[in-house]
Design a protein around this motif. Structure first.
Motif, short mmCIF file in Angstrom:
data_model
loop_
_atom_site.label_atom_id
_atom_site.label_comp_id
_atom_site.label_asym_id
_atom_site.label_seq_id
_atom_site.Cartn_x
_atom_site.Cartn_y
_atom_site.Cartn_z
N GLU A 113 -8.81 -3.89 3.27
CA GLU A 113 -8.77 -2.42 3.24
C GLU A 113 -7.46 -1.93 2.64
O GLU A 113 -7.44 -0.97 1.86
CB GLU A 113 -8.94 -1.87 4.66
CG GLU A 113 -10.35 -1.96 5.21
CD GLU A 113 -10.44 -1.39 6.62
OE1 GLU A 113 -9.46 -0.76 7.07
OE2 GLU A 113 -11.47 -1.60 7.27
N GLN A 114 -6.36 -2.58 3.01
CA GLN A 114 -5.07 -2.21 2.44
C GLN A 114 -5.06 -2.42 0.93
O GLN A 114 -4.60 -1.56 0.17
CB GLN A 114 -3.95 -3.04 3.09
CG GLN A 114 -3.72 -2.74 4.56
CD GLN A 114 -2.71 -3.68 5.19
OE1 GLN A 114 -2.48 -4.78 4.69
NE2 GLN A 114 -2.11 -3.26 6.28
N ASP A 117 -7.40 1.57 -5.35
CA ASP A 117 -7.99 2.91 -5.55
C ASP A 117 -6.93 3.90 -6.00
O ASP A 117 -7.19 4.77 -6.84
CB ASP A 117 -8.64 3.40 -4.25
CG ASP A 117 -9.94 2.69 -3.94
OD1 ASP A 117 -10.46 1.98 -4.82
OD2 ASP A 117 -10.44 2.84 -2.80
N LYS A 144 -7.65 -2.51 -1.06
CA LYS A 144 -8.56 -1.55 -1.70
C LYS A 144 -7.89 -0.19 -1.85
O LYS A 144 -8.02 0.48 -2.89
CB LYS A 144 -9.83 -1.42 -0.88
CG LYS A 144 -10.87 -0.48 -1.51
CD LYS A 144 -12.13 -0.40 -0.68
CE LYS A 144 -13.19 0.48 -1.37
NZ LYS A 144 -12.71 1.85 -1.64
N ALA A 145 -7.14 0.22 -0.82
CA ALA A 145 -6.43 1.50 -0.91
C ALA A 145 -5.42 1.49 -2.05
O ALA A 145 -5.27 2.48 -2.78
CB ALA A 145 -5.74 1.79 0.42
N THR A 192 0.83 -1.21 0.00
CA THR A 192 0.00 0.00 0.00
C THR A 192 0.86 1.25 0.00
O THR A 192 0.59 2.22 -0.73
CB THR A 192 -0.93 0.00 1.23
OG1 THR A 192 -1.73 -1.19 1.21
CG2 THR A 192 -1.85 1.21 1.21
N ALA A 247 -10.33 -8.38 7.08
CA ALA A 247 -10.95 -7.11 6.68
C ALA A 247 -9.89 -6.01 6.58
O ALA A 247 -9.93 -5.18 5.66
CB ALA A 247 -12.03 -6.72 7.68
N LEU A 248 -8.94 -6.02 7.50
CA LEU A 248 -7.89 -5.01 7.47
C LEU A 248 -7.02 -5.18 6.23
O LEU A 248 -6.66 -4.19 5.56
CB LEU A 248 -7.03 -5.12 8.73
CG LEU A 248 -5.84 -4.15 8.85
CD1 LEU A 248 -6.32 -2.71 8.76
CD2 LEU A 248 -5.10 -4.39 10.16
#
Length: 419
Positions: free
Chosen positions: A144-145, A151, A147-148, A88, A140-141
């Motif tokens: 999130e990484q 994105d 997805k960041a 990330t 989930a964490l």
């Protein structure tokens, strides 16, 4: 764990047949443990390695290992989160990047992501295929990484191609991440500079790929009805579905029997020697599906590019028709019985070599190793887009096939794909 697996785990973490004696505690012990565990988990999977195996491979006692990590899960979690953060952070641009062009910004991010992936190659394998064994909050964490990261790439591709839809940007971002991280799926080697150049070129081609229009809807492949008398085939299908949904270690023979409508687990043994035999049968089917298509495609094609284009279409269609089998093929190899692995590896290797040979006839500038890396990247792209988007219209077969072409040829094929 079997004696063979313990030996493999020791070799994975130390590179030797027996643990080395360590006379003093090095200052970077935690880093050594992290590297050793990543190699062991990557080789045998999370469930295939114990703390004792890792300690033995490092030449330390289990008690010494537990002083650093309270459990195998803690070690596993820390390594996945570390690599997730590193990947990330690779997408973060310096302040002066505000003055750069869209192409320069994307190129900088790609170089950083590729460098981070190469540096953490063994652990990226865990992020790709073993993260499902994280506890829910940790998984989930990690998501999130990821997805960041996606994105961030989507935002930069949007600067370069503002006409693209959000879904188009998602597809291209996942395809780029897949191409880069596919190096964790195999053991082929290249000098770092050559590998960075190759991956950068492939990702640049992906970022400018002319995506076909998304289809209005996707018709799911019709499930093939299996007669009740074909219990061996029904067992194989149900086993693959369960392995896909829950992971091979978490599925019992009893559950496979129940899913296939058998009254008792003992009935399974009339058709297969056990759970591992079912997995081996699934792998043989997946490997044969790829290898069997090569001869007819080459024989009917007018040139190597046409042959590869045909093979791409066949590979994508087969993967869409059997998504669970394609996923299991990537995730569960370490659980295949040892006596089956050599034969399966030979089939895999010969298929990749034939694809790579055809590719080098199209792109004569590629070395054999570079061609193999691109073939692996193209294969990985199909399963990654499938698990990211399922049967979404914007990730339909035509788009996936075109992206495979772009990864291999650096451009869309000049030979029209079969409809």
């Amino acid at each position: 764990m079997s004696v063979d697996n313990r030996r493999t785990a020791r070799q994975a973490v130390s590179g030797e047949a027996a643990p080395r004696e360590i006379r003093r505690r090095p200052k970077n012990r935690r880093a050594q443990i992290a590297a050793a565990s990543a190699a062991a988990f990557g080789s045998l999977g999370y469930h295939g390695v114990s703390m004792e195996d890792i300690a033995s491979g490092l030449g330390i006692s289990s008690a010494a290992l537990y002083r650093h990590y309270p459990s195998k899960y803690a070690l596993f979690r820390e390594e996945l989160m570390r690599v997730g953060r590193a990947m990330t952070e690779s997408a973060e641009l310096p302040e002066e990047a505000a003055q750069w062009s869209a192409r320069e910004r994307l190129s900088r991010m790609l170089d950083a992501l590729i460098g981070s992936t190469i540096e953490n190659r063994a652990s990226v394998t865990l992020v790709r295929w073993e993260a499902r064994y994280l506890e829910e909050a940790d998984r989930a964490l990690l998501l999130e990484q990821q997805k960041a990261l996606l994105d961030a790439f989507g935002a930069e591709i949007a600067r370069l191609r503002p006409e693209l839809s959000v879904d188009d940007l998602r597809v291209l971002s996942v395809a780029i991440l897949s191409a880069v991280t596919s190096i964790a799926d195999h053991h082929a080697t290249l000098p770092v500079k050559s590998l960075v150049r190759l991956l950068s070129s492939a990702c640049a081609a992906i970022s400018t790929a002319p995506l076909p229009p998304p289809v209005d809807s996707v018709e799911e492949p019709a499930a093939v009805e299996i007669p009740e008398s074909f219990k061996h085939e029904l067992l194989l299908r149900k086993a693959v579905e369960l392995f896909h949904d829950r992971g091979y270690p978490n599925v019992s023979v009893e559950e496979i029997a129940t899913a296939a409508g058998l009254s008792a687990a003992s009935a399974v043994y009339r058709f297969y020697r056990g759970k591992s035999d079912l997995l081996a049968a699934a792998f043989r089917r997946a490997a044969d599906r790829v290898s069997a298509a090569i001869g007819p495609a080459v024989a009917s094609a007018t040139d190597p590019e046409a042959a590869l284009t045909t093979l791409i279409g066949h590979y994508v269609a087969g993967s869409f028709a059997e998504r669970a089998l394609t996923f299991v093929y990537y995730t569960e190899f370490q659980h295949v019985p040892i006596e089956e692995r050599t034969a399966l590896r030979n089939i895999q290797r010969l298929s990749v070599e034939e694809w790579a040979r055809l590719l080098r006839e199209v792109r004569t500038e590629l070395s054999p190793a570079e061609a193999r890396f691109l073939v692996h990247a193209a294969f990985a792209l199909v399963v990654d887009l499938g698990r990211a988007f399922g049967s979404a219209p914007f990730a339909a077969q035509a788009r996936v096939g075109l992206l495979m072409q772009v990864v291999l040829f650096g451009r869309p094929s000049e030979t029209p794909a079969d409809s």
